[in-house]
Design a protein around this motif. Sequence first.
Motif, short mmCIF file in Angstrom:
data_model
loop_
_atom_site.label_atom_id
_atom_site.label_comp_id
_atom_site.label_asym_id
_atom_site.label_seq_id
_atom_site.Cartn_x
_atom_site.Cartn_y
_atom_site.Cartn_z
N GLU A 107 0.81 -0.98 0.05
CA GLU A 107 -0.03 -0.16 -0.02
C GLU A 107 0.84 1.15 0.12
N GLU A 108 1.90 1.39 0.61
CA GLU A 108 2.93 2.41 0.54
C GLU A 108 3.20 2.74 -0.85
N LEU A 109 3.52 1.53 -1.52
CA LEU A 109 3.94 1.89 -3.04
C LEU A 109 2.87 2.44 -3.80
N GLU A 110 1.69 2.09 -3.46
CA GLU A 110 0.31 2.25 -4.22
C GLU A 110 0.34 3.76 -3.83
N ILE A 111 0.41 4.31 -2.72
CA ILE A 111 0.29 5.76 -2.46
C ILE A 111 1.19 6.52 -2.92
N LEU A 112 2.40 6.08 -2.85
CA LEU A 112 3.59 6.97 -3.83
C LEU A 112 3.40 7.18 -5.17
N ASN A 113 2.72 5.89 -5.97
CA ASN A 113 2.35 5.92 -7.07
C ASN A 113 1.35 6.81 -7.50
N SER A 114 0.30 7.22 -6.48
CA SER A 114 -1.01 8.05 -6.75
C SER A 114 -0.34 9.40 -6.78
N VAL A 115 0.91 9.77 -6.24
CA VAL A 115 1.51 11.17 -6.43
C VAL A 115 2.76 11.19 -7.14
N LYS A 116 3.00 10.17 -8.15
CA LYS A 116 4.30 10.00 -8.55
C LYS A 116 5.09 11.12 -9.20
N ASP A 117 4.20 11.97 -9.80
CA ASP A 117 4.42 13.20 -10.53
C ASP A 117 5.12 14.29 -9.48
N LEU A 118 4.64 14.20 -8.05
CA LEU A 118 4.98 15.13 -7.25
C LEU A 118 6.08 14.93 -6.06
N VAL A 119 6.81 13.69 -6.53
CA VAL A 119 7.71 13.21 -5.46
C VAL A 119 9.11 12.84 -6.28
N PRO A 120 10.10 12.86 -5.58
CA PRO A 120 11.39 12.58 -6.39
C PRO A 120 11.30 11.09 -6.55
N ALA A 121 11.78 10.97 -7.61
CA ALA A 121 11.91 9.48 -8.57
C ALA A 121 12.65 8.42 -7.57
N SER A 122 13.64 9.07 -6.99
CA SER A 122 14.65 8.13 -6.15
C SER A 122 13.93 7.48 -4.95
N VAL A 123 12.70 8.06 -4.65
CA VAL A 123 11.91 7.18 -3.53
C VAL A 123 11.52 5.93 -4.07
N PHE A 124 11.46 5.59 -5.18
CA PHE A 124 11.05 4.39 -5.70
C PHE A 124 12.34 3.25 -5.73
N THR A 125 13.37 3.88 -5.97
CA THR A 125 14.49 3.15 -6.53
C THR A 125 15.77 3.14 -5.51
N THR A 126 15.74 4.11 -4.50
CA THR A 126 16.91 4.12 -3.58
C THR A 126 16.31 4.35 -2.09
N GLU A 127 16.78 3.36 -1.42
CA GLU A 127 16.86 3.39 0.18
C GLU A 127 17.60 4.59 0.96
N TYR A 128 16.99 5.18 1.75
CA TYR A 128 17.58 6.15 2.38
C TYR A 128 18.64 5.67 3.27
N LYS A 129 19.82 5.92 3.33
CA LYS A 129 20.85 5.55 4.47
C LYS A 129 21.97 6.80 4.44
N ASN A 130 22.24 6.87 5.99
CA ASN A 130 23.17 7.60 6.37
C ASN A 130 24.56 7.14 6.06
N PRO A 131 25.38 8.17 5.85
CA PRO A 131 26.63 7.50 5.73
C PRO A 131 27.19 7.15 7.05
N VAL A 132 28.20 6.32 6.98
CA VAL A 132 28.81 5.53 7.97
C VAL A 132 30.31 6.26 8.05
N ASN A 133 30.80 7.04 9.14
CA ASN A 133 32.01 7.55 8.97
C ASN A 133 32.86 7.01 10.28
N GLY A 134 33.52 7.52 10.88
CA GLY A 134 34.23 7.21 12.18
C GLY A 134 35.85 7.05 12.28
#
Length: 613
Positions: free
Chosen positions: A378-405
């Motif tokens: 359902e999350e994908l369905e909701i994003l597809n319903s506003v596909k033209d209004l959101v970044p394309a990356s939300v469908f293909t790229t998982e958000y991850k913080n860089p790991v430094n240290g």
Amino acid sequence: MQKLAALTLAALLAFSPAIAQEKVWHHGGSLIGEPKYPAGFEKFDYVNPDAPVGGVVRLSSMGGFDTFNPILPQGEPADGIGLVFETLTTPSLDENSTQYGNLAEAFSYPDDFSSVTFRMNPRAKWADGEPVTAEDVVWTFNKVIALNPSQANYFANVTKAEVTAPGEVTFTFDKGGNRELPNIMGQLIVLPQHWWEGAGPDGKPRDISKPGLEPPLGSGPYKLAAFSPGTSVTYERDPNYWGLKEPFNIGQNNFQTVKYEYFLDTTAEFEGFKGDEFDWWDENLALRWQGGYDFPAVTEGKVIKELFENAYRGSGILVGFVPNLRKPLFQNEALREAMLYAFDFEELDKLRFFGQYDRINSFFYGTEFASSGLPQGEELEILNSVKDLVPASVFTTEYKNPVNGDTTKLRQSLRTANEILTKAGYTLNGNQLVDPNGQPVTFEILLNGPTIEPIAAAFQTNLKRLGINATIRSVDSPQYIERAQNRDYDMIYTGWVQSLSPGNEQRDFWGSASAAQNDSRNYGGISDKGVDALIDKIVFADDRETLIAATRALDRVLLAHHYVTPTYTLRKSRIARWDRFSHPETLPEFSIGFPTVWWYDEAKAAKTGAAKN
């Protein structure tokens, strides 16, 4: 009189008997399942009904105050003013998103959630003995939306408030489907119309549109007893409080006196705690918690350190560096993304945090609403319903913080940041990064006191390696609040607490309408059609599953826009307290309950020593 009686009868006949018979009254309501406590319950499980009453609890606050008027966007209301006023309903601390009757003894709403009606508690009284009426509620609501733009936005779906029967007030909504709105209306603070429309001590009419320091009339368990403007405020328990024996108040509000002392910076505030100027300290520095409690009162057992998980069980959080998108500099998403790679959490965790913190990777961190992986179902369905209004990356790229240290990892992160900036048209002029228009990338990080200075300085150092010139300015709390309210900053360090039932408040956090309102919590100035559309899907979600899916979709889009550089959190409260109090054996599930269900313990106070003031 006969004419008035005829008009009244006509008005009553105008209401459909069938509708009246169909109305179902609720003593409580929950957005998650059913209320725990049945109608007619005697008390909440987490209280001690035999708790002694008396003693003083002294608390602290940063900054100052200049008003006792609780509804205005301008001014700083005094801490604790909520002890004087009440709301239509009251929460249970061992349930989440659940309300029970307070000033209203019951409420009713149709199946489509297109309105809600509250039936006033006939026992509810103002401190002067006058009844709390449905007319007070309507008057308060109309004043709130007229005087406070942020609240008007929060209540945007409410078309009117009206007295619909003796002792009943109805809020009508512009459309159905908002399951949270009846609960939200129950949280409305209620003010006494007769007092505010009367004359003050100077003989002049009171003006609710202005801040002021006249002790207010309320309906709550405490009265304002004394104050020193901007310095301290003291509340005394009202022995004639109407709700003293109401089930939702049994075993609560046990302190005779509640006092707040104000400080201008956290260093002075902590010294005040060590010097026994107040009783309770919620620690926000890992370094100080690790090594700053070697003063005599701790070693003698007069001050106790303790960790509590309760308050974090029912909430999520986002904390971080927030760029002000009202500034042209930060309207470039590439710059906001690149800054993420300059924050080295892992190095800070080793040097300053002692492993106490976790890195935040969601606007709803710590809850089931946090997005992860790639969108599905359902999350994908909701994003597809506003596909033209959101970044394309939300469908293909998982958000991850860089790991430094370490040096190698940080160098790779900064290289990634440079690639993002270069691709977006940023260049280096010597050691100074300039934007595609040739303007130097330089900004100020505004801080509320010195607490976060070391964290900001580490961030600043890595930004400098990218050619970004960030300066740090720490100001006292009153100045910070003023500048934050006036949106007079480039970047601030702040956060948001999220409930387990996201709803209308998301408009205040990230909605386009709130971006132009100085009293909103849209600190970043976010104004985005895709975000707005997803907020609406949250507000009008018709079941829990859809609410979760829509909120995860919103989280994913907010992360993709890099509106915040998220930092870290501890999912426990680090509390130090002077040992003068006791609490029920089992504290409420979702709150420490202090000072509400705690009490002054004479035996402990005798060993620790009486409070100095």
